[in-house]
Design a protein around this motif. Sequence first.
Motif, mmCIF file in Angstrom:
data_model
loop_
_atom_site.group_PDB
_atom_site.id
_atom_site.type_symbol
_atom_site.label_atom_id
_atom_site.label_comp_id
_atom_site.label_asym_id
_atom_site.label_seq_id
_atom_site.Cartn_x
_atom_site.Cartn_y
_atom_site.Cartn_z
ATOM 1 N N GLY A 188 5.865 9.715 2.249
ATOM 2 C CA GLY A 188 7.034 10.098 1.466
ATOM 3 C C GLY A 188 7.823 11.176 2.183
ATOM 4 O O GLY A 188 7.252 12.133 2.712
ATOM 5 N N HIS A 242 9.354 4.367 5.123
ATOM 6 C CA HIS A 242 9.025 5.524 4.310
ATOM 7 C C HIS A 242 9.670 5.421 2.926
ATOM 8 O O HIS A 242 10.765 4.884 2.779
ATOM 9 N N GLY A 254 0.813 -1.207 0.000
ATOM 10 C CA GLY A 254 0.000 0.000 0.000
ATOM 11 C C GLY A 254 0.847 1.258 0.000
ATOM 12 O O GLY A 254 2.082 1.212 0.033
ATOM 13 N N ASP A 255 0.199 2.413 -0.027
ATOM 14 C CA ASP A 255 0.900 3.693 -0.045
ATOM 15 C C ASP A 255 1.649 3.936 1.261
ATOM 16 O O ASP A 255 1.133 3.668 2.346
ATOM 17 N N ARG A 256 2.847 4.489 1.139
ATOM 18 C CA ARG A 256 3.660 4.832 2.299
ATOM 19 C C ARG A 256 3.857 6.347 2.370
ATOM 20 O O ARG A 256 3.796 7.032 1.349
ATOM 21 N N HIS A 291 4.797 9.445 -7.151
ATOM 22 C CA HIS A 291 5.209 8.047 -7.228
ATOM 23 C C HIS A 291 4.072 7.142 -6.772
ATOM 24 O O HIS A 291 3.365 7.443 -5.803
ATOM 25 N N ASP A 292 3.918 6.004 -7.446
ATOM 26 C CA ASP A 292 2.744 5.164 -7.176
ATOM 27 C C ASP A 292 2.796 4.454 -5.834
ATOM 28 O O ASP A 292 1.809 3.848 -5.415
ATOM 29 N N LEU A 293 3.922 4.515 -5.125
ATOM 30 C CA LEU A 293 4.023 3.890 -3.803
ATOM 31 C C LEU A 293 3.900 4.896 -2.661
ATOM 32 O O LEU A 293 3.975 4.524 -1.490
ATOM 33 N N THR A 294 3.721 6.167 -3.014
ATOM 34 C CA THR A 294 3.710 7.231 -2.012
ATOM 35 C C THR A 294 2.301 7.756 -1.767
ATOM 36 O O THR A 294 1.526 7.939 -2.707
ATOM 37 N N ASP A 295 1.993 8.018 -0.499
ATOM 38 C CA ASP A 295 0.743 8.674 -0.129
ATOM 39 C C ASP A 295 0.959 10.185 -0.277
ATOM 40 O O ASP A 295 1.691 10.789 0.519
ATOM 41 N N PRO A 296 0.344 10.833 -1.269
ATOM 42 C CA PRO A 296 0.585 12.267 -1.491
ATOM 43 C C PRO A 296 0.059 13.160 -0.375
ATOM 44 O O PRO A 296 0.386 14.348 -0.326
#
Length: 309
Positions: free
Chosen positions: A65, A103, A61-63, A165-170
């Motif tokens: 950043g 992170h 899931g999103d992490r 980035h698709d792995l980051t929670d904006p």
Amino acid sequence: MDTTRDAVIDCLGTVPDRPDPAVETVSITAADGFERRLLEYDVEPGERVQAYLLVPDDVDGDRPGILAVHPHAGEFGVGKSDPAGLSDTESYHYGVELCRRGHVVCCPDLLCFEDRRPSERETGAAPTGADYEKFVAMDYLLRGSSLQAKYLSDLVVALDVLAGHDLTDPDALGVLGHSLGGQEAAWLSWFDDRVAAAIVSSGTAQLAAVQRERITHNFALYVPGLLTVGDAADVLADVAPTPLLVTHGTEDNIFPPESVRALVGDVSAAYAEAGAPERFETLFFDGGHEFPADVRSSAYDWVDRWLGR
């Protein structure tokens, strides 16, 4: 914007145009517990740079950043490699340490450092090291801008890269840096409201005190006219209510500790007025201009509190 913020923005001068970063991955290297990805992207039209993106193994899931901004230390050959864990100074490997806590971390070069110095074919006709930093800073002044405006512009784009980035929670973006990196973490948290938490390690003090003590600094510190409209405390006070941690050594001879305590008083008052006194913390420790292991650990706990992981 309030009057002081408008005035500070005027002091910064012209900010470069913000491009579509057009991010490309140059290489991916496996490391202990994470991947180190070398990215390339545009920071302004016609200027393309590289940064390391550190991605934890087994991402689910999103992490959050984190933008990890490197120090100065007069070592122009090292920039992004410090927080990315590729330098000899382990206390500057804070990007890797944050990545291992879950992170996604972006480690860019500031202009004049590492890959953003004159190339070998240019060095015969261009200054190097501190002389190049001076040349670049003066050139921006001549053109109605400042080195601080350029640093901010580039870091905003780095934040774009991280947020996209698709792995980051904006919605869970932070910035951390030591020394020059702390200075830039302070400015970026003021400039870009996407920053949800900031850690400033040995990177701020009242500039009037710095000048009174005749302490010289990196060229980005000198924003034209800033002391005619305010000081560093006014910039950090305007960060409220964004969570902000300031760490500082009681024997730091670069940023006078007594001026940091004066700044802290003003910033604390601003956070209290914003109804968020718990979102501003300071950590004074016995030591000099450094980012010791126990202080880093406390800082990481603090950022986890506000961004999660």
